[in-house]
Design a protein around this motif. Structure first.
Motif, short mmCIF file in Angstrom:
data_model
loop_
_atom_site.label_atom_id
_atom_site.label_comp_id
_atom_site.label_asym_id
_atom_site.label_seq_id
_atom_site.Cartn_x
_atom_site.Cartn_y
_atom_site.Cartn_z
N ASN A 11 -17.93 -36.87 -48.85
CA ASN A 11 -18.70 -36.74 -47.61
C ASN A 11 -20.20 -36.98 -47.78
O ASN A 11 -20.98 -36.69 -46.87
N THR A 12 -20.63 -37.48 -48.93
CA THR A 12 -22.04 -37.79 -49.13
C THR A 12 -22.47 -38.91 -48.18
O THR A 12 -21.72 -39.87 -47.97
N ILE A 13 -23.65 -38.77 -47.62
CA ILE A 13 -24.22 -39.77 -46.71
C ILE A 13 -25.48 -40.33 -47.37
O ILE A 13 -26.41 -39.58 -47.66
N ASN A 14 -25.50 -41.63 -47.61
CA ASN A 14 -26.67 -42.28 -48.19
C ASN A 14 -27.46 -42.99 -47.10
O ASN A 14 -26.95 -43.92 -46.46
N VAL A 15 -28.68 -42.53 -46.90
CA VAL A 15 -29.56 -43.09 -45.87
C VAL A 15 -30.65 -43.89 -46.55
O VAL A 15 -31.32 -43.40 -47.47
N LEU A 16 -30.84 -45.11 -46.12
CA LEU A 16 -31.88 -45.99 -46.65
C LEU A 16 -33.15 -45.78 -45.84
O LEU A 16 -33.20 -46.10 -44.65
N THR A 59 -41.28 -54.84 -47.68
CA THR A 59 -40.96 -53.42 -47.59
C THR A 59 -41.79 -52.65 -48.62
O THR A 59 -41.60 -52.81 -49.82
N ASP A 60 -42.70 -51.83 -48.13
CA ASP A 60 -43.66 -51.14 -48.99
C ASP A 60 -43.05 -49.93 -49.67
O ASP A 60 -43.45 -49.54 -50.75
N THR A 61 -42.07 -49.31 -49.02
CA THR A 61 -41.43 -48.11 -49.54
C THR A 61 -39.92 -48.25 -49.41
O THR A 61 -39.42 -48.60 -48.33
N ILE A 62 -39.20 -48.01 -50.49
CA ILE A 62 -37.74 -48.03 -50.47
C ILE A 62 -37.25 -46.75 -51.12
O ILE A 62 -37.42 -46.55 -52.33
N ILE A 63 -36.66 -45.87 -50.34
CA ILE A 63 -36.14 -44.60 -50.83
C ILE A 63 -34.70 -44.46 -50.34
O ILE A 63 -34.42 -44.62 -49.15
N VAL A 64 -33.79 -44.19 -51.26
CA VAL A 64 -32.43 -43.83 -50.88
C VAL A 64 -32.36 -42.31 -50.80
O VAL A 64 -32.66 -41.61 -51.77
N VAL A 65 -32.00 -41.81 -49.63
CA VAL A 65 -31.89 -40.37 -49.39
C VAL A 65 -30.40 -40.03 -49.34
O VAL A 65 -29.70 -40.45 -48.43
N SER A 66 -29.94 -39.30 -50.33
CA SER A 66 -28.53 -38.95 -50.43
C SER A 66 -28.33 -37.53 -49.91
O SER A 66 -28.87 -36.58 -50.47
N ILE A 67 -27.57 -37.40 -48.84
CA ILE A 67 -27.37 -36.11 -48.16
C ILE A 67 -25.96 -35.62 -48.45
O ILE A 67 -24.98 -36.31 -48.16
N MET A 74 -33.66 -37.57 -53.24
CA MET A 74 -34.47 -38.74 -52.92
C MET A 74 -34.67 -39.58 -54.18
O MET A 74 -35.04 -39.05 -55.23
N LEU A 75 -34.46 -40.87 -54.06
CA LEU A 75 -34.67 -41.79 -55.17
C LEU A 75 -35.54 -42.95 -54.69
O LEU A 75 -35.14 -43.70 -53.79
N GLU A 84 -27.45 -39.87 -61.75
CA GLU A 84 -28.04 -38.53 -61.86
C GLU A 84 -28.97 -38.26 -60.69
O GLU A 84 -28.97 -37.15 -60.12
N ALA A 85 -29.76 -39.25 -60.31
CA ALA A 85 -30.77 -39.05 -59.26
C ALA A 85 -30.14 -38.73 -57.91
O ALA A 85 -30.66 -37.90 -57.16
N LEU A 86 -29.03 -39.38 -57.60
CA LEU A 86 -28.41 -39.20 -56.29
C LEU A 86 -27.39 -38.07 -56.25
O LEU A 86 -26.87 -37.74 -55.19
#
Length: 517
Positions: A130-135, A150-158, A167-168, A385-387
């Motif tokens: 059920n993990t949700i990865n938001v770009l 794209t100045d900022t790229i963060i993958v937010v894994s919820i 946050m990665l 590990e990060a996510l």
């Protein structure tokens, strides 16, 4: 309903995620990203006119890579070593609070057809159910969204089960393989998606590239222009950022009599208004892109703290108008429901931050002379590990420590505590030593065994020699150690290599995530 909005804004899910879905953001009409009628845009086969690609059969980075494609109206990304001039001031127009527009979310398909991948592509990253990865993407509001890099790229894994947010940040000079066989910096991928008329535009194309190169499955995306950050911070009345490293830069400022303003920040708790927060997050004159990514996450954490402290409903109403014209997303109002429970249970300890730095990536000079970063054999393990969810409040995984400021500099204990939280520690004691001043930082070791002891890691973080580690074994102590910060405490980490300090699973193995009971 008001209570739900307040709780959603309080959690923020790394600020922008739940701002965008919970505060009535105007959703961009899907016609704006529709593929041109008659345009051939088969998935996985976008091609730019006059684009020179490397040979599909070459290794990941061949010894003779193709020159970088120069795209229309795109700023040239700077190399790691050349300072860049101050950037133009960013402004925006707030939305009409009294007359909200009605539209639908951007209609895009971020799912990747696994049959499009080949043997060179990364295996699918194994994550908790059920993990949700938001770009989460940041772009310059002064440029057309189809052409801006794209100045900022963060993958937010919820992860709803804990709940938690990881946050990665990806460095924008990271070289990636593209679906057509070419290679380029990751900050050009969105741009290429739009210009090649890839179905849905830049976001699905970037999702495909992340899946191919790193095994990350992207479920949702949010693109924010930086003007929205200015207005969000000002609506909150400013934010308190726990600054680790001294920073000096000069930015264009039309409100200044001289047309420019200096930004000078020093370690400690620093209050920033909207423009200052943006400058702090974007400065790259005297620092690396790695440090910049870390500062961006610190601003997000500061927004999180301030939002929790303030009048949630009042701030939410203010941000409604400010963010309407600053966000593009595929999330719609009906997507709100699954996040409500997450918002109720999320705490600051449940937010994890990681930045891809050396030695997880290494420097590389392309044949065209451009300096880029390329992945190593550690990159996939680091991303896994990060996510993964943070240890959270699991005491057996998250060592408990105390931090006390014995120096003459204010707020150092707060700065140190945030760093420890990033490093996976639980700070259960925090304060100042009012009378005594310590010339050197000390660690009081309360542990009774060396097995599983965090002392060595604490010595690395605070650069404490063995002679300043004082053993006081105490089986009844709730904390493993007490750190007393001295005048020699240097709060500025080596952000260029900080990813190398993260303990990884053996090469090739994924992180096996089991939700906490």
């Amino acid at each position: 309903m008001e209570r739900n909005v307040a709780r959603i804004f309080e959690s923020l899910l790394v600020v922008v995620v739940l701002i965008s879905i919970g505060l009535g953001v105007t959703w961009i009409d899907d016609r704006q990203l529709a593929t041109t009628p008659g345009q051939s845009s088969a998935p996985g086969s976008p091609w730019l006119p006059d684009q020179q690609a490397t040979r599909p059969g070459d290794p990941f980075f061949a010894s003779t890579p193709a020159p970088e494609a120069i795209l229309p109206n795109a700023e040239l990304a700077p190399t790691n070593t050349t300072p860049t001039p101050p950037e133009p001031e960013i402004t925006s127009t707030p939305g009409n609070l009294g007359n909200p527009e009605v539209a639908t979310p951007v209609a895009v398909n971020l799912q990747v057809d696994e049959s499009m991948l080949d043997a060179r592509d990364a295996p699918l990253l194994q994550q908790a159910p059920n993990t949700i990865n938001v770009l989460l993407l940041g772009t310059d509001a002064s440029a057309d969204s189809h052409y801006a890099r794209t100045d900022t790229i963060i993958v937010v894994s919820i992860n709803p089960s804990y709940p938690s947010v990881s946050m990665l940040s990806f460095p924008r000079d990271l070289q990636v393989r593209l679906p057509d066989g070419a290679q380029d910096r990751i900050n050009t991928v969105m741009q290429r998606g739009y210009l090649s008329q890839y179905p849905g535009g830049g976001a699905p194309y970037l999702a495909l590239v992340l899946r191919k190169n790193f095994g990350i499955k992207i479920d949702r995306f949010i693109r924010v222009d930086f003007a929205g950050l200015i207005k969000a911070v000002d609506t909150l009345g400013g934010i308190d950022v726990l600054v680790e490293c001294e920073l000096h830069d000069t930015f264009p400022d039309k409100e200044s009599p001289t047309g420019k303003t200096d930004l000078d920040v020093y370690p400690g708790k620093v209050t920033l208004n909207g423009k200052q927060a943006l400058w702090y997050a974007r400065s790259r004159w005297s620092t690396t892109d790695f440090d910049r990514a870390r500062r961006q996450q610190k601003v997000l954490r500061a927004l999180f703290r301030k939002a929790r402290e303030g009048n949630m409903l009042q701030n939410a109403l203010g941000l409604y108008g400010e963010f309407r014209n600053s966000i593009e997303t595929d999330l719609g109002p009906t997507d709100l429901i699954p996040f409500i429970d997450i918002a109720r249970r999320l705490s600051s300890d449940d937010i994890k931050s990681r930045v891809i730095t050396w030695p997880i990536v290494r420097s590389y000079q392309r044949a065209d002379g451009a300096s880029v970063l390329i992945p190593t054999d550690k990159t996939i393990a680091f991303i896994a590990e990060a996510l993964a969810p943070p240890a959270g409040n699991q005491a057996q995984i998250r060592p408990a420590v105390e931090v006390y400021n014995g120096s003459s500099r204010p707020d150092m204990e707060l700065v140190a505590a945030e760093r420890l939280a990033w490093e996976g520690f639980q700070v259960i004691g925090l304060g100042k030593i009012p009378d005594d001043r310590f010339s050197q930082t000390q660690i009081i070791d309360y542990s009774t065994t060396r097995k599983g002891s965090p002392i060595a890691r604490l010595q690395d973080i605070f650069r404490v020699p063995q002679r300043n580690v004082i053993g006081q074994p105490d089986p009844s102590s709730p904390s493993a150690a007490r750190i007393i910060l001295g005048e020699d405490y240097d709060s500025c980490p080596n952000t260029a290599n900080i990813a190398g300090e993260v303990k990884l699973e053996p090469a090739g193995e994924q992180i096996n995530v089991t939700p906490a009971p």
